[in-house]
Design a protein around this motif. Sequence first.
Motif, PDB file in Angstrom:
ATOM      1  N   PHE C  71       0.822  -1.203   0.000  1.00  0.00           N
ATOM      2  CA  PHE C  71       0.000   0.000   0.000  1.00  0.00           C
ATOM      3  C   PHE C  71       0.860   1.259   0.000  1.00  0.00           C
ATOM      4  CE2 PHE C  71      -4.510  -1.295   1.366  1.00  0.00           C
ATOM      5  CZ  PHE C  71      -4.439  -2.418   0.594  1.00  0.00           C
ATOM      6  N   ARG C  72       1.995   1.205   0.685  1.00  0.00           N
ATOM      7  CA  ARG C  72       2.891   2.360   0.684  1.00  0.00           C
ATOM      8  C   ARG C  72       3.398   2.647  -0.719  1.00  0.00           C
ATOM      9  NH1 ARG C  72       3.895   5.981   5.005  1.00  0.00           N
ATOM     10  NH2 ARG C  72       3.048   4.947   6.827  1.00  0.00           N
ATOM     11  N   ALA C  73       3.496   1.591  -1.527  1.00  0.00           N
ATOM     12  CA  ALA C  73       3.912   1.791  -2.912  1.00  0.00           C
ATOM     13  C   ALA C  73       2.704   1.950  -3.820  1.00  0.00           C
ATOM     14  CB  ALA C  73       4.769   0.621  -3.367  1.00  0.00           C
ATOM     15  N   SER C  74       1.523   2.214  -3.203  1.00  0.00           N
ATOM     16  CA  SER C  74       0.279   2.403  -3.961  1.00  0.00           C
ATOM     17  C   SER C  74      -0.115   1.195  -4.784  1.00  0.00           C
ATOM     18  CB  SER C  74       0.384   3.609  -4.904  1.00  0.00           C
ATOM     19  OG  SER C  74      -0.065   4.736  -4.238  1.00  0.00           O
ATOM     20  N   VAL C  75       0.177   0.013  -4.281  1.00  0.00           N
ATOM     21  CA  VAL C  75      -0.257  -1.194  -4.961  1.00  0.00           C
ATOM     22  C   VAL C  75      -1.246  -1.881  -4.023  1.00  0.00           C
ATOM     23  CG1 VAL C  75       0.438  -3.337  -6.032  1.00  0.00           C
ATOM     24  CG2 VAL C  75       2.021  -1.427  -5.965  1.00  0.00           C
ATOM     25  N   ILE C  76      -2.420  -2.201  -4.546  1.00  0.00           N
ATOM     26  CA  ILE C  76      -3.436  -2.829  -3.701  1.00  0.00           C
ATOM     27  C   ILE C  76      -3.298  -4.335  -3.821  1.00  0.00           C
ATOM     28  CG2 ILE C  76      -5.892  -2.980  -3.203  1.00  0.00           C
ATOM     29  CD1 ILE C  76      -6.131  -0.212  -3.785  1.00  0.00           C
ATOM     30  N   ASN C  77      -2.832  -4.961  -2.756  1.00  0.00           N
ATOM     31  CA  ASN C  77      -2.614  -6.409  -2.794  1.00  0.00           C
ATOM     32  C   ASN C  77      -3.769  -7.111  -2.092  1.00  0.00           C
ATOM     33  OD1 ASN C  77      -1.686  -8.988  -2.782  1.00  0.00           O
ATOM     34  ND2 ASN C  77       0.003  -8.618  -1.358  1.00  0.00           N
ATOM     35  N   ILE C  78      -4.634  -7.716  -2.889  1.00  0.00           N
ATOM     36  CA  ILE C  78      -5.742  -8.473  -2.295  1.00  0.00           C
ATOM     37  C   ILE C  78      -5.420  -9.953  -2.421  1.00  0.00           C
ATOM     38  CG2 ILE C  78      -8.263  -8.703  -2.237  1.00  0.00           C
ATOM     39  CD1 ILE C  78      -8.531  -6.095  -3.392  1.00  0.00           C
ATOM     40  N   GLY C  79      -4.169 -10.237  -2.780  1.00  0.00           N
ATOM     41  CA  GLY C  79      -3.784 -11.623  -3.048  1.00  0.00           C
ATOM     42  C   GLY C  79      -3.157 -12.318  -1.868  1.00  0.00           C
ATOM     43  N   GLY C  80      -3.345 -11.781  -0.665  1.00  0.00           N
ATOM     44  CA  GLY C  80      -2.732 -12.377   0.519  1.00  0.00           C
ATOM     45  C   GLY C  80      -3.039 -13.860   0.656  1.00  0.00           C
ATOM     46  N   GLU C  81      -4.299 -14.218   0.429  1.00  0.00           N
ATOM     47  CA  GLU C  81      -4.689 -15.619   0.599  1.00  0.00           C
ATOM     48  C   GLU C  81      -3.858 -16.530  -0.314  1.00  0.00           C
ATOM     49  OE1 GLU C  81      -6.714 -15.373   3.497  1.00  0.00           O
ATOM     50  OE2 GLU C  81      -8.083 -16.788   2.560  1.00  0.00           O
ATOM     51  N   GLY C  82      -3.773 -16.153  -1.558  1.00  0.00           N
ATOM     52  CA  GLY C  82      -3.021 -16.970  -2.515  1.00  0.00           C
ATOM     53  C   GLY C  82      -1.545 -17.011  -2.168  1.00  0.00           C
ATOM     54  N   GLN C  83      -1.016 -15.875  -1.724  1.00  0.00           N
ATOM     55  CA  GLN C  83       0.416 -15.816  -1.415  1.00  0.00           C
ATOM     56  C   GLN C  83       0.728 -16.639  -0.165  1.00  0.00           C
ATOM     57  OE1 GLN C  83       0.475 -11.580  -1.363  1.00  0.00           O
ATOM     58  NE2 GLN C  83       0.126 -11.503  -3.565  1.00  0.00           N
ATOM     59  N   ILE C  84      -0.181 -16.640   0.801  1.00  0.00           N
ATOM     60  CA  ILE C  84       0.004 -17.495   1.977  1.00  0.00           C
ATOM     61  C   ILE C  84       0.077 -18.954   1.526  1.00  0.00           C
ATOM     62  CG2 ILE C  84      -1.107 -18.381   4.065  1.00  0.00           C
ATOM     63  CD1 ILE C  84      -2.374 -15.616   4.433  1.00  0.00           C
ATOM     64  N   ILE C  85      -0.854 -19.334   0.674  1.00  0.00           N
ATOM     65  CA  ILE C  85      -0.903 -20.717   0.209  1.00  0.00           C
ATOM     66  C   ILE C  85       0.367 -21.064  -0.554  1.00  0.00           C
ATOM     67  CG2 ILE C  85      -2.082 -22.255  -1.423  1.00  0.00           C
ATOM     68  CD1 ILE C  85      -4.701 -20.862  -0.588  1.00  0.00           C
ATOM     69  N   ALA C  86       0.808 -20.155  -1.420  1.00  0.00           N
ATOM     70  CA  ALA C  86       2.016 -20.430  -2.209  1.00  0.00           C
ATOM     71  C   ALA C  86       3.207 -20.656  -1.286  1.00  0.00           C
ATOM     72  CB  ALA C  86       2.285 -19.277  -3.169  1.00  0.00           C
ATOM     73  N   GLY C  87       3.336 -19.798  -0.274  1.00  0.00           N
ATOM     74  CA  GLY C  87       4.440 -19.958   0.666  1.00  0.00           C
ATOM     75  C   GLY C  87       4.343 -21.274   1.424  1.00  0.00           C
ATOM     76  N   ALA C  88       3.128 -21.591   1.844  1.00  0.00           N
ATOM     77  CA  ALA C  88       2.927 -22.827   2.599  1.00  0.00           C
ATOM     78  C   ALA C  88       3.248 -24.040   1.733  1.00  0.00           C
ATOM     79  CB  ALA C  88       1.490 -22.895   3.097  1.00  0.00           C
ATOM     80  N   LEU C  89       2.813 -23.998   0.479  1.00  0.00           N
ATOM     81  CA  LEU C  89       3.030 -25.156  -0.395  1.00  0.00           C
ATOM     82  C   LEU C  89       4.512 -25.398  -0.631  1.00  0.00           C
ATOM     83  CD1 LEU C  89       0.219 -24.760  -3.086  1.00  0.00           C
ATOM     84  CD2 LEU C  89       0.485 -26.640  -1.450  1.00  0.00           C
ATOM     85  N   LEU C  90       5.238 -24.335  -0.947  1.00  0.00           N
ATOM     86  CA  LEU C  90       6.659 -24.528  -1.262  1.00  0.00           C
ATOM     87  C   LEU C  90       7.433 -24.990  -0.032  1.00  0.00           C
ATOM     88  CD1 LEU C  90       8.383 -24.340  -3.771  1.00  0.00           C
ATOM     89  CD2 LEU C  90       9.151 -22.096  -3.022  1.00  0.00           C
ATOM     90  N   SER C  91       7.146 -24.389   1.115  1.00  0.00           N
ATOM     91  CA  SER C  91       7.889 -24.787   2.310  1.00  0.00           C
ATOM     92  C   SER C  91       7.513 -26.207   2.730  1.00  0.00           C
ATOM     93  CB  SER C  91       7.625 -23.807   3.450  1.00  0.00           C
ATOM     94  OG  SER C  91       6.254 -23.712   3.714  1.00  0.00           O
ATOM     95  N   THR C  92       6.238 -26.561   2.562  1.00  0.00           N
ATOM     96  CA  THR C  92       5.821 -27.923   2.896  1.00  0.00           C
ATOM     97  C   THR C  92       6.500 -28.925   1.972  1.00  0.00           C
ATOM     98  OG1 THR C  92       3.690 -27.090   3.627  1.00  0.00           O
ATOM     99  CG2 THR C  92       3.830 -29.431   3.174  1.00  0.00           C
ATOM    100  N   ALA C  93       6.525 -28.591   0.698  1.00  0.00           N
ATOM    101  CA  ALA C  93       7.170 -29.490  -0.261  1.00  0.00           C
ATOM    102  C   ALA C  93       8.630 -29.710   0.127  1.00  0.00           C
ATOM    103  CB  ALA C  93       7.069 -28.912  -1.673  1.00  0.00           C
ATOM    104  N   LEU C  94       9.266 -28.625   0.541  1.00  0.00           N
ATOM    105  CA  LEU C  94      10.680 -28.750   0.929  1.00  0.00           C
ATOM    106  C   LEU C  94      10.824 -29.644   2.161  1.00  0.00           C
ATOM    107  CD1 LEU C  94      13.545 -27.498   0.245  1.00  0.00           C
ATOM    108  CD2 LEU C  94      13.157 -26.093   2.266  1.00  0.00           C
ATOM    109  N   ALA C  95       9.964 -29.419   3.143  1.00  0.00           N
ATOM    110  CA  ALA C  95      10.044 -30.219   4.366  1.00  0.00           C
ATOM    111  C   ALA C  95       9.771 -31.690   4.065  1.00  0.00           C
ATOM    112  CB  ALA C  95       9.059 -29.691   5.405  1.00  0.00           C
ATOM    113  N   LEU C  96       8.903 -31.939   3.094  1.00  0.00           N
ATOM    114  CA  LEU C  96       8.622 -33.326   2.718  1.00  0.00           C
ATOM    115  C   LEU C  96       9.818 -33.944   2.003  1.00  0.00           C
ATOM    116  CD1 LEU C  96       4.952 -33.076   1.370  1.00  0.00           C
ATOM    117  CD2 LEU C  96       5.722 -34.342   3.391  1.00  0.00           C
ATOM    118  N   ALA C  97      10.526 -33.102   1.241  1.00  0.00           N
ATOM    119  CA  ALA C  97      11.628 -33.629   0.425  1.00  0.00           C
ATOM    120  C   ALA C  97      12.857 -33.937   1.282  1.00  0.00           C
ATOM    121  CB  ALA C  97      11.980 -32.623  -0.674  1.00  0.00           C
TER     122      ALA C  97
END
Lengths: 503, 317, 381, 337
Positions: C71-97
């Motif tokens: 928001f400070r850079a005047s960008v409206i990010n409504i994608g928090g949900e997707g970004q949380i999931i993306a982070g969770a998926l990649l880190s989970t995949a790593l922990a599984l590997a």
Amino acid sequence: MEHAPLLTMRNITKTFPGVLANDDVSFDVHAGEVHTLLGENGAGKSTLMKILFGLYQPDSGEIRLRGEVASITSPTSAIEQRVGMVHQHFMLVPTLTVAENVALGLPSNRGFRTDLDAVSERIVEISEQYGLSVDPSIEIWKLSVGERQRVEIIKALYRDAELLVLDEPTAVLTPQEVDDLFVILRQMTANGTGIIFISHKLHEVLELSDRITVLRNGKVTGDTTPSETNRQQLAEMMVGREVKLAPDKPHVDLGLARLQLRDVSVKGDRGTIAVDGVSLDVHAGEIVGIAGVSGNGQRELAETIAGLRPAESGSSVTIDDADLTKAGPARTRAAGLAYVPEERMKDGAVGEFEVSENLLLINHGDPKFRRGPLFDFAKIREHCQRLVDQFSVKTPSLDTPTSSLSGGNIQKLIMARELDSRPSVILAAQPTRGVDIGAAEYIHSELIEQRNVGVAILMISEDLDEVLGLADRIAVMFEGRIVTVIDREAATREALGLAMAGG
Amino acid sequence: MSQFFTVSVLVATLATAIKFAVPYLLAALGETIGQRSGVLNLGVDGIMLLGAFGGYYTVIQTGSHLQGILVGLGIGLAIGIVYAYVTVFLHAQQGISGIGIFLFGLGFSDLLFQELVGTPKPIRPLPTLDKLPGVGGIFEPLVDIDIVGPLLFDHNLMTYMAFLLVPATTWLLMKTTFGMNVRAVGENPQAADSLGVSVAKTRLIAILIGSSLAGIAGATLSLQLAIFQHNLTNGIGFIAVALVYFGAWRPRWVMAGALLYGLVTATRIRWQSLDIIPQGASDIAAMAPAIITILALVLLASRVRGPAALTRPFSRH
Amino acid sequence: MKRLTGGIVPLGAALVAFLFGAIMILTLGASPVEGLGAMIDGAFGTGDRVAATAVRATPLLLVGAGITIAFRASVINIGGEGQIIAGALLSTALALAIPDTPKVLLIPLVILAGIVGGGLWGAIPGVLKAYASVNEILSTIMLNIVAIQLMNYLLRGPMIDPVEVGTSRIPQTERLTDNAAFPTLIEGTRLHLGVPMAVLAAIIVYVILFRTPLGFRLRAVGHNPDAARAAGISVERNIVSALSMSGALCGLAGVVLVFGSESLRLVTDGGSAGFTGSAGFNGIVAALFGGLHPLWTIPSSFLFGSLLTGATELQRELQIPNALAIALNGLIVLFVVSSDKVRNWLDLRLDRSMSTPRSETAEAAVPLETDDLEEALEETT
Amino acid sequence: MKAKRMLKLFAVLFAMTLTAAACGSGDSTSTTTSECGSDLAVAAGESVTDLSVALVAPSAKDDVAFTQSMVDSLTRLGIEPQITDGTFVVEEAAAAIRGYAEDGIDIIVAHGTQYGGSLAEIAPDFPETSFIWGTSADNQGIANVFAYYPEADQGGYVNGLIAASIAGADGIGVVGPVEAGDAVAYIEGFTLGAEAGGSSTSIVYTGSFSDVALATTTAEAHAANGVAVLTGTSQSAVGAVNVATANDLPWFGTQSNTEAWSSDLTVASQVYHWDVVLADMIEKIEGGTLGGEAMALTLENGGLVMEFNGCYDLDSSVKSDAEAAIEDIIAGEIATK
């Protein structure tokens, strides 16, 4: 018995937080006359006119229209009482047609539905009557600046304005267009319209006005007629002290060409060619002024030199032999360009930023302002304080939001920042537009100083007085081309005016 | 694949897409008017949810679809007043206020549902033309016409209303004084203000029309599905906002966007039902509408420009 | 002085919202006093509950800090949900590997993976906005849908718990290795590493935004992209940076949700909210409540965390649906954003009362020229 | 008026329960047939325990699906639990579970697979409390945790078999949510049953448990493809039931009885009677065993009950074939996976 004046504004006082904008101002206009309001930016002209147009309410004082006490509470009530206004920044909706812009705010004959055909017919009538030719069905964004001004005047005439305020109407016009405008205005006064003319171009004021009222710091400092006064006297009434109209300029030997433009062609916002094959050299130790009426490609040319707008293929922009045609703003600046943009609050400074932040805008990445990865605020303050002192930027503190400074001080801030970068080329667009005379004098002297030490300066200005006073050579732009380049000594106002109109 | 390209399947898919698009279209048209006036409303989904519940509950109580739709409209209007007050008069940041409206609608519709209804019980769905009480018989033969029948006549009245609203919205925006004011206020509010057009009033009305349509869209959704549930819309309102950008603020293109979204969804469901998309890829297929919308916008976006004053509160001083 | 009003006005707004909440509770036939009691008890009643509140606040704080950057850079990010999931998926995949990697190594690695996952997911709308003019509101909404389906696909397919394949087919990973579990900080409570990490992240965001050239550029682009560009700052690159950093912090929230949760596994219920608890939206609320200031976001997240834990208790004790809490959240947002104007007004008043006595410095004060003042005000609104 | 109706209803249901208990003679029944037009509200049984019980569940307590089946089951056991529902967010559920444990509740039913991880942390902290958790085939080796799960494929097979007899060559449309959990088990069992009965299924997973609009669209696509029967699962299935009603297609339900949704078009529903395993568990808990095993709902133990709709005129030979199939499944002669 004499008729009551069309407008009487008596003892108007208006304050804003910390500012006395109008201090006991009295002013009147008779039907059929042009009454000029003269004053610097900030003298209180705009406030007075906004009160007249119902945008502000005065703290005290009264307004009479045709002798009757008038209450003007909104633009609508102003319009209903047959007061019209042509704002300096046009109040037009670019995506709407001429007819729609004219019809805006008025009831339609067909009730809920617009009746643009009827509006268009009336527009044609008015334009024939006053020689204001314009196509009612065309969208505003397709029109030239001069045409847009005509639409503004038509808007007022369509509303049967008896009193018309024109705020700096000539700023964007060629001398010939100014003459045309004056013809129209005289025709209007002959029909009984009263006109308030706001300008700071003294020769125009002397040419057009029937009466002149001068404002300074919110107060009336003079009330005169053209026959009783002259330019020097008017200028002194405006500024309140003796004014030096032309700065001193020592002779400097020309150096190498530092900025070279070759066949520069650029597309404008609409995708049409705005700059058409411009070639120009600016040498060390000279100021080249680009004169011309707004909208003839100056803005696009400046943006291209600054790396903000891509040039067409075949163009070439070099600074000190470095090819910057496709460089972008960061590399262009690194190559030695300082850029003072035309619209200072849009392109020059970040309004919400503090003064110190704006002073740091172009060199915030410099390692000397950092300790490790973080800013070294002590050093930054020291640096900014030095600039503020050196360029006498008047600000309460370094943390003040920049937008609360005056235009002149913001411009000085931008100059301080840009000149501190030790540029080899300075590109200054409208460097003193909207700036008080004191600041303008200061900015001019700084530019001359830079010229004297071997910087190449390209100055774009629509103010002929400024170009004539400052430039060593003058290039005139018309429809995207440089139509002539004249040495200062050979230049006359008339010749330049002719060239600016494409003649 | 060949079984998809038969006339009847293609027609049925298209008919599904049309029906599916209706709530999106209604909400997006409303949002178009609002955005044309310079106001972004991200709360459409919340208003839809409240409208959906209101419509559903009304039908449970009275059995009248018309009343259900009207209640949806009323709820939209009420929320619109709040939203307009907050954004137009208090100059609150529009994007965030919209999120507030969304969260409120999401929570409050669920709360009302749990308190007043509890178990999701079906209601009588919106009747298609041929099942309209009284006049249905007239349309029955029309529905049976090949191709044209299912495409044009096998719909409920709200479908026709949604599509009729497309030219109506264009007419409103382009041919009426109000529409001209809306466009002016969304583009250059200072100019409109200087001519005595009330920016606040124009935006207020635009918002009210928009939120009413969102309420109607919600009611239409619940009456069309004949059910209400927690978060029934599943983000339809957000997609409707996206469709306005997709449609470049022009009702016809917004409609095209809604139909495209509906068509992609209907097609992927149809393909799954015909085993063209293997079962294991169901979730991949479910991404398709989102991805295609983004791709379509990548191709279109650089050529359009929104209302210049969108999201900018107006004040004279 | 500004700091003070910065806190008071949103708090006042929240109080008004709570008043509405009390009315709703009353309408539902329960006592608002008991309701408030239950909420306070649920959020702070025991040490463990305080810890639980902090744990609930953690993703909100991370998302909030990320949203602040955008928001400070005047960008409206409504994608928090997707970004949380993306982070969770990649880190989970790593922990599984690499489950057998020692804890000291694995925890930093999964954190990094989450940051990368969320960052990349955020970079997509950034690139689309900067280079293809695709509105970020639209693309982030759409990418949320894509992320959810990607999660559904991965969790019922490639990443599913092998035990589930033959039995209940729950779309979840196997319980992840304890080597990746965030250590508990206070024995007997749920307070885990993620909590101080999020606070630290918010502080780092503050430092980046206000004390580094990068933050300077982001804010310059946010306030005035034209001036930033003219000054040689790349607007495009900073838009991408803003959304990437915003996404990275959301991705980190995803890591905390997986490796700080008691279940220590990623499970989907087909939507996003079951996993994220709508942190992608609620984080926006927290950031806003904190006045888009990373440090203020810390207490504001904790306030919302307590609202959420309190709401659970409210439901348990008084059988009031927790939908009430969501509705209340919405009201708080509305009241707080509306109070912006009030805050500006207050600030102006306070500034004036502060500046009046400084008459000796009046000489240095700028004689404001009204036209420019008006112009400037118009520019800023 | 309302009270009178309720009373009548209660009497009817009471009579039914008595009858059921009488024929069951201790064993549970695996089929029932409702009386046409009767209300489906579950009557409270005689309380089986004095222990306090709490329920934490992900969807609404009256969702006509997963959560409601548990509430109904507890009601049958005469238990009125404290309920926290709609906690699909795991963290919220965990807080509620812990809260109940701290309050000293004896038995806490955590009715959601996703709660397993939280339970693994909470249960050891409260060794005196018994936790009942499902659906899962594995109690995670914790001494005070019971687990339960439905063999949803069994009833799915029976549903499929009956559906095939109605649908024949026209095929059956299946509206699935996400390709996971007992939804997949049910649908795969259903498909086997349908194939055994000489019909085929067309399966669409919408990708969401809750998107009613998509479930509706999917059911419409099936109907337009010409299927003769519809089935589906998850709370979004309510949309599909409406399509079945609109198109006059027979419907097969699972989890809870869907008759309330579908007027008389529900042919049969596989209903989860968790009470069968719950009763076992509670007996053990009262005996001092607080957990330690997983129990399945099957047709055999009466945890899965095929509920036939009395309003639907099902051919009696089909019904007896279905009952035979149930016997064979119980006997292990028919594989349903």
